[in-house]
Design an enzyme around this catalytic site. Structure first.
Site: not given
Length: 980
Positions: A25, A52, A144
Site C-alpha cells: 500500500s 490499494h 489489510d
C-alpha cells in the site's frame, strides 16, 4: 491448480509451480522496486501484485515495474491463466481472486467503506493453491493482508513480511507479524531468495507422504516427535490424525533443512524452542466472525429463541465454545444471543465459557481487539453496534465482552464444564482420530443439559453417538441431546499407544491394539461404576483434575466465573472441613478420614464420610490427593470425626470473619464513592464515544483515500522523475545541435525555444507566454507570420530558404505540432544555418553557368532540380520564355513524352527510354544525336546523359551544339559526291 516441473503433461510446463501474492500500500512502490531488482528472470515463479489503488486514476505500475525486471509485466485480465516468470498487476477499481489457476476480476464495491483487496486475493490464493501459495506483505498502513496471511499459513503455504524498520509505513507488516503466522521477516530485497529456496523445497513436498518405519533402534520417529512435544508443552498429539501430523512435521522439516524424521526428532530433543514452534504449527487457529453464514443463521433462527424462551428471568444460559482460538466464534454467538433477546423481548443472564488449549490465543481473545479486516465478515450494523474502532483495530463492546469467560482448557485431559445449554465445537474434531473423537463427543454429551444443543463444523459428524441426538439442521450440523437422566463422566484416554505406522504391514496390529485398548477402557469403566464411590482427583491448588464415579450429588457449579476449585464446587459443610483436611494432608503426607459430615441436598439433610489419600507422581514429582465421598445411611445429629476443629481454629475463623466484615464495609463505602464518580464519567464518556465514532468513521474514509492517493502520488513522482530525465535529454540535444527551434501553441504564444533561435528572432526567456506576433525578426522573410497561420490552419509543412540580415542563409521549416492522439496543438519552427551549403550551391551554379553546354540535373524521379545559364537561355529563345516546359521543377520525362505522329524520327522516345533506363539502374549513360532546326537556321545537338553516383541518385543531362561539325560533315559528303 498449478503443477510443478516434472508433471507429465507438457502443456502444463509453462505454468508456475508456486504463485506469490504481494500486498503493498502506502510506500509500496519503492519496496516493490527493490524486491523485483533481486528476482532472477528465470525464477519459475508467478507474481501477483495487489495494491490499494485509486479508482479514479490510471495506474502507471506496469511501466514503472517493467524497468526493474526482465519478466513480463502485465495488468491482470479476467480469466487470464497464471504463467511462470510473469508479474500480474491489479487494475484500478477492481478486486482480484483466483480459481483453478485463472485470475478472476470483480468490480470493487463502492458502498463498502473499507477496501481489503489483499485479504481477498490471499484468501482465494490459499483456497486455490494450498501449499503452493506464497504471501508477501510489504510497506503499507492498516491491517489489510493479515487475515489472508493466516489463510495461506493454514493451507500450508509460505508467508514473508518486510522488516517494519525498513518499510516506509509499518502498519501492515506489524499487523501480519502480530499473528505469529509469518515464516520470514526480511528486507524487501532479501525476500526473493527466501521464496526461491522455499519453492525448491515445495517441489520435493509434491512427493507422497513418506511411509513411517521404525528407526535402527526400533523406535517410531513419529512417536519420538510426539513425545518431544508432550515433554515441552504437556500436550499429547498421539491421538491426532497421522496425515495431519505428517503435513505439519514435514513443513518444519523443510524449514529446518532436514530430510530425515529421525534427525528432526533429535533436533526437537535438543531444541525446545523448535518443539514449541511445531506445537504452534499443530494448532489450527484459522477462524473468523460468523464463519459459515448459513450455519450461524440456522443457529440464530432455530435454536437460540427456544433456549431463551425456556429460561426464567433469574436463570442463566450457559454456553461452551470449545476450541475458541482467538475468540471470534465466541463473540459471534454472544452477538446472536443479544440479538435474539432483543427480538424476543426477554433478557436472561448469559455466560459463555470459551476455552482453548493455546494460552497465546486465549490472551488475544481476552483483549477483544481485531483488525479492520473483520469488516468483511461483520455486517455494518453489527460493526457499529457491537464494536468500537480504536486506531487500526476494532474492540468488542463491553456488553459483549461481559458475556464471555476465556480459559485455557485441554479437552483431552481437563474435565468438562457442566449444565451447558449450547456447545459449539467447530472444525476441531476433524483433526482427531476416531477414539479421541468418541471420547470428546462423550464429554460433550455429559456436559449438556437435558435437551441441550451441539453445534459442530460442516465436515464433522456424531459418529457412534448419532442415536443419542436429534438432528435439528443437518446442513448446519446442529444437534439436540436426547439423553434422560444423568451420565457418568467418560474416563480419560489411556496412555498413548505407539502411533500406527502407515503402510500395509502396520495396519492390522494398530487396529488390534486400538480395539484391545477400547475393551480395557470399557472394563475399567464398568469396574469403577460398580465398586468405586464418588472420588475426586485434586492437585495441591485443590483444583479437580478428574472425577471417578457419579459425584453429581456432591458437585454443584456456582454462578459467576467458571472454576474447578473443589472447595467451591462441594457443599459448604463439606468444603469447610475438606479445605482444612487437604491442607494438613499435603503438609503431613498422611491419609485422613472424616465421617458423618452433614450434607444438605434437595431431599433434606444427609450425611457423608470423606477420606483423603495423598500421593506423589513418580514421573513428575507433583503431589495429588484422592477425595473419596461415601454416603452414610442415617443422617447425624452431630459431626463425629477423628479430626476435631479445636477452639483455636474456631477463634481463628471468627477473627477472619470480623476482618472480612470490616474490609467489606470499607469496600462498600469505596464502591459507593466510585459509583458516583463513575456515573459522571459515564455521561461524559458516552458523549466522547459518540464524537469518537463519528471521527473514526471519517478518519477511516480519509485513511483509505490517503493510501490510494499515496500510491498514485508515488507512481506520478516516479513518472515525473522519468519525464524530467527525458526533458533534460531533449534540452541538451536541442542545445548541442545548434538548431534554432520555437514552439508555439494554438494562439501563436511562445511555449519554449532553444538558445540558437535568438540569432534569428529577437527573443529572450521572459518572452515565453507572449505571442510571436509581438516580436521582430532578423530574417528577410515577409510572409513569416502568414506562413505560420497557414501551417496551423492547413496542417501542411512549409519550407523556405531565407537570408539573415548579416548575410547568412537559413532553412526555415514550419511544421504542425502534433499530440500523441494526432491532433494539431500548435506550430514548431526550426531554423537551420545552410550558409555553407548555399555558398557551395552558388559556386557550383557559377561553374556550370560558365560552360557553353546546356546542362540540367534530374532527381531520381526525373524532375529538373538545377539548370545552367546556357540551358535557360536556349529555352527562352526557343518557345519557353517562362521556362514552364524545361525549368526547375519540371519533370523532364514528361517533356520527352509525345504522340507518335509528333516524333517522326523517334528521338524523343529514345531519349525517354534512355533516361528511364539510367534512373532504374539498368544503364550508366546514354548518348544520342538529334536535329533541332529553327526557322532561321539549321542546328544539330549531341545529348549526353550520365547517372549521378550519389546516395540520392539522379541524372545529369547535357546538350552540346554540334552544328558546325555536322555542317562540315555535310559539305565533305557533298564534295565527295561531286568528285565521284
Amino acid at each position: 491448480m498449478t503443477i510443478p516441473d516434472g508433471a507429465a503433461d507438457p502443456a502444463d510446463r509453462d505454468r508456475a509451480c508456486c504463485i506469490v501474492g504481494i500486498g503493498a500500500s502506502a510506500g509500496g512502490l519503492e519496496a516493490l522496486q527493490r524486491f523485483f531488482d533481486h528476482v532472477p528472470p528465470a525464477s519459475d515463479l508467478s507474481f501477483v501484485v495487489i495494491q490499494h489503488l485509486s479508482p479514479a486514476h490510471k495506474s502507471l505500475m506496469v511501466d514503472l515495474l517493467a524497468k526493474h525486471t526482465t519478466m513480463n509485466v502485465v495488468q491482470a485480465e479476467h480469466g487470464m491463466e497464471v504463467e511462470r516468470n510473469t508479474v500480474y498487476l491489479l487494475p484500478p477499481a477492481k478486486t482480484l481472486s483466483i480459481e483453478e489457476g485463472h485470475l478472476q476480476l470483480a468490480m470493487k464495491e463502492s458502498a463498502s467503506g473499507i477496501s481489503l483487496p489483499i485479504d481477498i486475493f490471499f484468501t482465494a490464493l490459499a483456497q486455490d493453491q494450498g501449499s503452493f501459495a506464497m504471501g508477501v506483505i510489504l510497506s503499507g498502513t492498516g491491517s489489510d493482508g493479515t487475515r489472508g496471511m493466516m489463510a495461506i499459513k493454514a493451507a500450508g503455504g509460505f508467508t514473508a513480511v518486510q522488516e517494519p524498520d525498513s518499510a516506509q509505513f509499518d502498519g501492515m507488516p506489524r499487523s501480519a507479524i502480530a499473528t505469529g503466522k509469518v515464516d520470514a521477516v526480511l528486507r524487501a530485497e532479501d525476500i526473493p531468495a527466501k521464496l526461491l529456496e522455499h519453492s525448491k523445497r515445495t517441489l520435493i513436498r509434491t512427493r507422497p507422504l513418506p511411509v513411517l518405519r521404525g528407526s535402527a533402534t526400533g523406535i517410531d520417529p513419529l512417536a519420538q516427535i510426539v513425545a518431544a512435544i508432550r515433554a515441552v508443552t504437556g500436550v499429547d498429539f498421539s491421538h491426532y490424525k497421522v496425515a495431519t501430523l505428517l503435513r505439519r512435521i514435514e513443513r518444519r522439516m523443510h524449514t529446518a533443512a532436514l530430510d530425515s524424521m529421525e534427525d528432526y526428532a533429535a533436533l526437537l530433543r535438543r531444541n525446545s524452542a523448535e518443539a514449541v514452534t511445531l506445537y504452534k504449527e499443530m494448532l489450527i487457529g484459522v477462524t473468523r466472525f460468523f464463519r459459515d453464514d448459513g450455519a450461524f443463521k440456522a443457529l440464530a433462527e432455530r435454536v437460540l429463541p427456544g433456549v431463551i424462551g425456556q429460561r426464567a428471568s433469574n436463570d442463566m444460559i450457559r454456553v461452551w465454545v470449545c476450541g475458541c482460538a482467538t475468540g471470534e466464534e465466541a463473540y459471534s454467538i454472544a452477538i446472536l444471543l443479544l440479538e435474539a433477546m432483543e427480538r424476543t423481548g426477554r433478557h436472561v443472564d448469559v455466560k459463555i465459557f470459551a476455552s482453548d488449549i493455546d494460552q497465546d490465543s486465549i490472551e488475544v481473545a481476552g483483549l477483544g481487539e481485531y483488525p479492520l479486516s473483520i469488516a468483511e465478515d461483520v455486517a455494518p450494523d453489527r460493526l457499529s453496534r457491537y464494536f468500537t474502532q480504536r486506531g487500526d483495530r476494532y474492540v468488542v463492546s463491553r456488553d459483549v465482552r461481559r458475556m464471555v469467560v476465556f480459559a485455557v482448557h485441554n479437552i483431552m485431559r481437563d474435565p468438562p464444564f457442566t449444565k451447558i445449554d449450547l456447545i459449539s465445537c467447530r472444525n476441531l474434531l476433524i483433526y482427531m482420530d476416531t477414539p479421541l473423537q468418541r471420547k470428546v463427543l462423550g464429554l460433550f454429551q455429559y456436559a449438556l443439559r437435558q435437551g441441550g444443543h451441539l453445534f459442530l463444523g460442516t465436515s464433522e459428524s456424531l459418529g457412534d453417538l448419532s442415536s443419542e441426538f436429534h438432528t435439528v439442521d443437518s446442513r448446519a450440523k446442529i444437534f439436540q441431546s436426547l439423553r434422560v437422566g444423568s451420565l457418568r463422566l467418560p474416563r480419560p484416554m489411556s496412555a498413548p499407544l505407539p502411533l500406527a505406522v502407515t503402510g500395509h504391514s502396520g495396519t492390522a496390529p494398530a487396529a488390534a491394539a486400538l480395539e484391545q485398548s477400547a475393551a480395557i477402557d470399557e472394563a475399567i469403566a464398568t469396574l469403577i461404576n460398580i465398586y468405586v464411590p464418588p472420588t475426586l482427583l485434586v492437585n495441591e491448588q485443590m483444583a479437580i483434575l478428574h472425577v471417578f464415579g457419579d459425584a453429581s450429588s456432591y458437585l454443584r457449579m456456582p454462578s459467576g466465573e467458571a472454576t474447578l476449585n473443589a472447595l467451591k464446587l462441594l457443599p459448604s459443610s463439606v468444603g469447610l472441613v475438606a479445605g482444612t483436611a487437604l491442607t494438613r494432608c499435603f503438609r503431613m503426607g498422611e491419609e485422613f478420614a472424616l465421617s458423618n459430615i452433614p450434607v444438605k441436598d434437595r431431599e433434606g439433610m444427609t450425611a457423608a464420610s470423606l477420606r483423603i489419600r495423598p500421593f506423589t507422581s513418580r514421573k513428575t514429582g507433583s503431589r495429588y490427593a484422592l477425595m473419596l465421598l461415601e454416603p452414610v445411611s442415617a443422617p447425624p445429629e452431630r459431626m463425629d470425626s477423628d479430626f476435631d476443629l479445636n477452639e483455636d481454629a474456631a477463634e481463628r475463623i471468627r477473627g477472619l470473619e470480623q476482618e472480612l466484615m470490616s474490609r467489606g464495609e470499607n469496600l462498600q463505602a469505596t464502591i459507593e464513592e466510585l459509583e458516583t464518580a463513575n456515573e459522571e464519567l459515564q455521561a461524559t464518556n458516552e458523549e466522547l464515544l459518540a464524537s469518537n465514532e463519528e471521527l473514526q468513521s471519517t478518519n477511516e474514509e480519509l485513511q483509505s483515500v490517503n493510501e490510494e492517493l499515496y500510491s498514485v502520488n508515488s507512481e506520478y513522482q516516479a513518472k515525473v522523475e522519468e519525464l524530467t530525465e527525458i526533458t533534460n535529454d531533449l534540452d541538451n540535444l536541442l542545445r548541442s545541435t545548434a538548431i534554432g527551434t520555437v514552439f508555439l501553441d494554438g494562439d501563436l504564444v511562445i511555449r519554449r525555444f532553444t538558445p540558437a533561435a535568438t540569432g534569428f528572432i529577437n527573443i529572450i526567456p521572459r518572452d515565453i507566454g507572449r505571442s510571436i506576433t509581438h516580436l521582430s525578426t532578423n530574417i528577410d522573410y515577409p510572409d513569416f507570420l502568414a506562413d505560420i497561420r497557414t501551417v496551423f490552419r492547413e496542417h501542411t509543412p512549409i519550407e523556405r530558404h531565407v537570408r539573415v540580415r548579416d548575410g547568412r542563409w537559413i532553412q526555415t521549416r514550419i511544421l504542425p505540432y502534433l499530440t500523441d492522439r494526432g491532433l494539431v496543438a500548435g506550430v514548431v519552427i526550426t531554423f537551420v544555418d545552410v550558409t555553407v551549403t548555399k555558398e557551395a550551391g552558388e559556386r557550383l551554379q557559377s561553374v556550370i553557368d560558365s560552360l557553353p553546354e546546356h546542362i540540367a540535373v534530374l532527381d531520381r524521379d526525373g524532375v529538373i532540380t538545377m539548370t545552367n545559364a546556357a540551358w535557360d537561355r536556349f529555352a527562352r529563345q526557343n518557345g519557353a520564355p517562362e521556362l514552364e516546359r524545361c525549368g526547375v521543377g519540371t519533370n523532364y520525362l514528361n517533356v520527352c513524352a509525345c504522340e507518335p505522329e509528333e516524333d517522326e524520327d523517334g528521338v524523343r522516345r529514345a531519349v525517354r527510354e534512355g533516361l528511364a533506363a539510367i534512373l532504374a539502374g539498368r544503364s550508366e549513360q546514354f548518348v544520342v544525336e538529334y536535329p533541332c532546326h529553327s526557322a532561321e537556321e539549321r542546328r544539330w545537338f549531341l545529348m549526353y546523359a550520365a547517372r549521378l553516383d550519389s546516395p540520392v541518385g539522379g541524372v545529369v543531362v547535357s546538350h552540346i551544339n554540334i552544328t558546325r561539325r555536322k555542317m562540315m560533315e555535310l559539305k565533305l559528303a557533298d564534295g565527295m559526291e561531286a568528285a565521284q
